[in-house]
Design an enzyme around this catalytic site. Structure first.
Site, PDB file in Angstrom:
ATOM      1  N   TYR A  54       0.706  -1.137   0.203  1.00  0.00           N
ATOM      2  CA  TYR A  54      -0.055   0.147  -0.192  1.00  0.00           C
ATOM      3  C   TYR A  54       0.920   1.274  -0.053  1.00  0.00           C
ATOM      4  O   TYR A  54       1.904   1.356   0.746  1.00  0.00           O
ATOM      5  CB  TYR A  54      -0.833   0.058   1.099  1.00  0.00           C
ATOM      6  CG  TYR A  54      -1.760   1.278   1.351  1.00  0.00           C
ATOM      7  CD1 TYR A  54      -2.826   1.533   0.246  1.00  0.00           C
ATOM      8  CD2 TYR A  54      -1.491   2.331   2.175  1.00  0.00           C
ATOM      9  CE1 TYR A  54      -3.487   2.736   0.423  1.00  0.00           C
ATOM     10  CE2 TYR A  54      -2.209   3.396   2.293  1.00  0.00           C
ATOM     11  CZ  TYR A  54      -3.187   3.650   1.254  1.00  0.00           C
ATOM     12  OH  TYR A  54      -3.967   4.877   1.457  1.00  0.00           O
ATOM     13  N   HIS A  84      -5.993  15.678  -5.271  1.00  0.00           N
ATOM     14  CA  HIS A  84      -6.154  15.951  -3.948  1.00  0.00           C
ATOM     15  C   HIS A  84      -6.198  17.452  -3.623  1.00  0.00           C
ATOM     16  O   HIS A  84      -6.590  18.043  -2.598  1.00  0.00           O
ATOM     17  CB  HIS A  84      -5.442  15.054  -2.781  1.00  0.00           C
ATOM     18  CG  HIS A  84      -5.661  13.749  -2.726  1.00  0.00           C
ATOM     19  ND1 HIS A  84      -5.830  12.856  -3.859  1.00  0.00           N
ATOM     20  CD2 HIS A  84      -5.980  12.993  -1.604  1.00  0.00           C
ATOM     21  CE1 HIS A  84      -6.274  11.800  -3.503  1.00  0.00           C
ATOM     22  NE2 HIS A  84      -6.351  11.555  -2.106  1.00  0.00           N
ATOM     23  N   ASN A 197      -0.430  13.068   4.150  1.00  0.00           N
ATOM     24  CA  ASN A 197      -1.024  12.222   5.071  1.00  0.00           C
ATOM     25  C   ASN A 197      -0.698  12.708   6.492  1.00  0.00           C
ATOM     26  O   ASN A 197      -0.005  12.107   7.185  1.00  0.00           O
ATOM     27  CB  ASN A 197      -0.793  10.725   4.769  1.00  0.00           C
ATOM     28  CG  ASN A 197      -1.635   9.931   4.772  1.00  0.00           C
ATOM     29  OD1 ASN A 197      -2.828   9.946   5.252  1.00  0.00           O
ATOM     30  ND2 ASN A 197      -1.634   9.054   3.579  1.00  0.00           N
ATOM     31  N   TYR A 283     -21.184  37.885  40.331  1.00  0.00           N
ATOM     32  CA  TYR A 283     -20.384  36.735  39.845  1.00  0.00           C
ATOM     33  C   TYR A 283     -19.211  37.189  38.859  1.00  0.00           C
ATOM     34  O   TYR A 283     -17.933  36.769  38.856  1.00  0.00           O
ATOM     35  CB  TYR A 283     -21.123  35.828  39.239  1.00  0.00           C
ATOM     36  CG  TYR A 283     -21.988  35.041  40.266  1.00  0.00           C
ATOM     37  CD1 TYR A 283     -22.301  35.541  41.656  1.00  0.00           C
ATOM     38  CD2 TYR A 283     -22.583  34.037  39.928  1.00  0.00           C
ATOM     39  CE1 TYR A 283     -23.013  34.335  42.577  1.00  0.00           C
ATOM     40  CE2 TYR A 283     -23.443  33.073  40.709  1.00  0.00           C
ATOM     41  CZ  TYR A 283     -23.489  33.360  42.333  1.00  0.00           C
ATOM     42  OH  TYR A 283     -24.333  32.589  42.986  1.00  0.00           O
ATOM     43  N   ARG A 286     -16.672  38.690  41.084  1.00  0.00           N
ATOM     44  CA  ARG A 286     -15.988  37.899  42.082  1.00  0.00           C
ATOM     45  C   ARG A 286     -15.484  36.466  41.523  1.00  0.00           C
ATOM     46  O   ARG A 286     -14.593  36.021  42.232  1.00  0.00           O
ATOM     47  CB  ARG A 286     -17.059  37.456  43.080  1.00  0.00           C
ATOM     48  CG  ARG A 286     -16.998  37.253  44.520  1.00  0.00           C
ATOM     49  CD  ARG A 286     -17.920  36.582  45.331  1.00  0.00           C
ATOM     50  NE  ARG A 286     -19.439  37.009  44.929  1.00  0.00           N
ATOM     51  CZ  ARG A 286     -20.576  36.514  45.305  1.00  0.00           C
ATOM     52  NH1 ARG A 286     -20.516  35.387  45.933  1.00  0.00           N
ATOM     53  NH2 ARG A 286     -21.502  36.922  44.843  1.00  0.00           N
ATOM     54  N   PHE A 331      -3.372   8.853  11.315  1.00  0.00           N
ATOM     55  CA  PHE A 331      -3.673  10.217  10.541  1.00  0.00           C
ATOM     56  C   PHE A 331      -5.031  10.820  11.298  1.00  0.00           C
ATOM     57  O   PHE A 331      -5.362  11.875  10.926  1.00  0.00           O
ATOM     58  CB  PHE A 331      -3.690  10.061   9.032  1.00  0.00           C
ATOM     59  CG  PHE A 331      -4.457   8.669   8.949  1.00  0.00           C
ATOM     60  CD1 PHE A 331      -5.972   8.704   9.052  1.00  0.00           C
ATOM     61  CD2 PHE A 331      -3.971   7.609   8.522  1.00  0.00           C
ATOM     62  CE1 PHE A 331      -6.571   7.697   8.564  1.00  0.00           C
ATOM     63  CE2 PHE A 331      -4.645   6.380   7.933  1.00  0.00           C
ATOM     64  CZ  PHE A 331      -5.961   6.192   7.980  1.00  0.00           C
ATOM     65  N   GLU A 417     -13.271   5.917   4.353  1.00  0.00           N
ATOM     66  CA  GLU A 417     -13.061   6.709   5.228  1.00  0.00           C
ATOM     67  C   GLU A 417     -14.575   7.240   5.980  1.00  0.00           C
ATOM     68  O   GLU A 417     -14.999   8.012   5.850  1.00  0.00           O
ATOM     69  CB  GLU A 417     -12.377   7.794   4.748  1.00  0.00           C
ATOM     70  CG  GLU A 417     -10.987   7.611   4.299  1.00  0.00           C
ATOM     71  CD  GLU A 417     -10.502   8.730   3.464  1.00  0.00           C
ATOM     72  OE1 GLU A 417     -10.637   9.686   3.471  1.00  0.00           O
ATOM     73  OE2 GLU A 417      -9.220   8.293   2.692  1.00  0.00           O
TER      74      GLU A 417
END
Length: 513
Positions: A54, A84, A197, A283, A286, A331, A417
């Protein structure tokens, strides 16, 4: 020019800021170069293997089952980057792009990615030349890392796509490389994948955000001190022994800042003669250390996650220390995405309490003797009425930005994915939130300074007085009839953002936390 050495170990947050904001150059260490060369030998051996591996001899993502012939593998890597580099929208800030490029180089330098040494050196040269690839706002799902943003950077390395040169001039990448005397890179096996990646974009934005929040937290303490003083509050509740009863470190640090900034206040001393009938402050006054301190502790947690991520080598597949090439899921941006979202929640609440303190100045029923809206002639003048509107509008948006991106996974790549982090989106909204917080705190300081002046002839603490003087020296006038207010707000924003407010207070107190 400052030069950052990138080695096999992690870069520091200071390194990231130096490259991202100060334009520092980078160089690979001898150890990292040796590690890169060693892991490249393993990739080249696998490239000759008849078995598919891969990222080396296969397609990617949902197409990982296809074995790619040797003569097509260079095209495979360049095609990966081109396809991409599919971002869209507004251009991402230069500091973000430079941060993500440094962090990608840092992973290459570990020797765990299998790129060639010449490719890593070319990436470093791109950073050092000040060439900034044009990266677009949309395109990253935060898994597998920040693919689209990193692909736009890898595309520039190939001499393609759009960039800005060191002067910020937009031009084709090929022209920028030629002008800088750099050669475009023809990618080899595994390199396209190694260049895209990673969680580098979201991590870079986290590191930058953390630096900004450190300054803003100290500034918020100064602002709160000014508001407590001008609203005739008390600093007794900030005593160290009271804070120690609830031992959160951030709370103690904020309370100590408030005590230091308020030390010696004539305004506060004026209502300690027994005539004051108020039992306790609201508040927003304080509980300032409790809220500001919780933000500090949240930031500390986020920085611990960032520290671990800076020490990571994120790629898929990865070259292990014992020479294996293994697919993995490192990743995935969940660890970073969660803390980015957590910080957005904390930022929204810090802005909210600042806005509540500001609003008290403008209401005669709560301001303890100040004129309505701090106006010179109420009814004729509106004073800071609409400045608070601006704060309120920002705080409302910050509440929307506090909705977490990391719970909104959306599947992609033909369901390969099927769970993504949305960490990039979390980082983008945090950047907008920090800008909003800067503006909200600036308006509080602007309003508190006006109220301090209106308490005259009573004298403020030396530290709060120094902040008021810094505003006046920058051209923000004191109380008077209505005038064009937007430029004064922007001046206050600048003094908060560049650290002037903190430096003014620290000129009296010494270093604040």
């Amino acid at each position: 020019m400052q030069v950052i050495t990138v080695g096999v170990g992690p870069v520091t947050p200071e390194d990231v800021l130096a490259v991202a904001r100060d334009g520092a150059a980078v160089v690979l260490s001898p150890e990292s170069e040796a590690a890169i060369e060693e892991s490249r030998k393993l990739v080249e051996a696998l490239a000759d293997d008849v078995e598919p591996h891969y990222g080396v001899s296969t397609g990617f993502g949902a197409l990982a089952t296809r074995h790619i012939a040797p003569e097509l593998r260079a095209q495979l890597q360049s095609s990966l980057v081109r396809s991409h580099a599919a971002g869209s929208g507004a251009e991402v800030e230069r500091e973000v792009v430079r941060a993500l490029m440094l962090l990608r180089l840092s992973t290459l330098a570990t020797g765990r990615t299998g790129v060639r040494l010449d490719t890593a050196r070319a990436y470093a040269a791109l950073i050092s030349a000040g060439i900034t690839p044009v990266v677009r706002e949309y395109g990253s799902l935060g898994c597998s890392g920040d693919l689209a943003p990193l692909a736009h950077c890898a595309l520039a390395l190939m001499g393609e796509g759009e960039v800005r040169d060191a002067a910020g001039t937009p031009m084709p990448a090929a022209d920028a490389l030629d002008a800088a005397g750099l050669q475009k890179v023809a990618l080899a096996e595994k390199e396209g994948l190694a260049l895209i990646n990673g969680t580098d974009g979201m991590l870079g934005m986290l590191v930058i955000a953390a630096a900004d929040l450190h300054r803003l937290l100290t500034t918020a303490d100064v602002a709160a001190a000014m508001s407590v003083e001008a609203l005739l509050g008390t600093d007794a509740v900030f005593a160290a022994d009271l804070q120690a009863l609830r031992p959160h470190p951030g709370q103690a640090a904020s309370a100590a800042n408030l005590k230091a900034v308020l030390d010696g206040s004539g305004i506060m001393a004026s209502h300690r003669d027994g005539s004051c009938t108020r039992v306790q402050d609201a508040y927003s006054l304080r509980c300032a250390p409790q809220v500001h301190g919780a933000v500090r502790d949240t930031l500390a947690h986020a920085e611990s996650v960032a520290g671990r991520e800076l020490a990571a080598a994120v790629d898929n597949p990865v070259i292990t220390l014992d020479g294996r090439v293994e697919s993995n899921g490192n990743f995935h941006g969940a660890p970073v995405g969660y803390v980015l979202d957590f910080l957005a929640i904390a930022v929204a609440d810090l802005a909210s309490i600042s806005e509540r303190r500001t609003d008290r100045f403008l209401d005669v029923s709560r301001s303890n003797g100040l004129p309505p809206f701090l106006a010179d002639d109420p009814g004729v003048d509106s004073g800071h009425m609409i400045a608070q509107y601006t704060q309120a509008a920002i705080v409302s948006e910050l509440k929307r930005l506090a909705a977490p991106a990391s719970v909104d996974s959306i599947p992609s790549s033909a369901m390969q994915e099927d769970h993504v982090s949305m960490g990039w989106s979390a980082a983008r909204k945090l950047r907008r939130a920090i800008d909003g917080l800067t503006r909200v705190v600036a308006v509080e300081i602007l309003t508190a300074a006006r109220a301090i002046d209106l308490r005259g002839p009573l004298q403020p603490a030396a530290a709060t007085g120094a902040v008021v003087h810094a505003l006046r020296d920058a051209g923000v006038a004191g109380p008077g009839t209505d005038r064009y207010l937007a430029p004064e707000i922007e001046t206050a924003v600048r003094l908060v953002a560049d650290g002037t407010v903190v430096r003014a207070a620290e000129s009296v107190t010494g270093p604040l936390s």
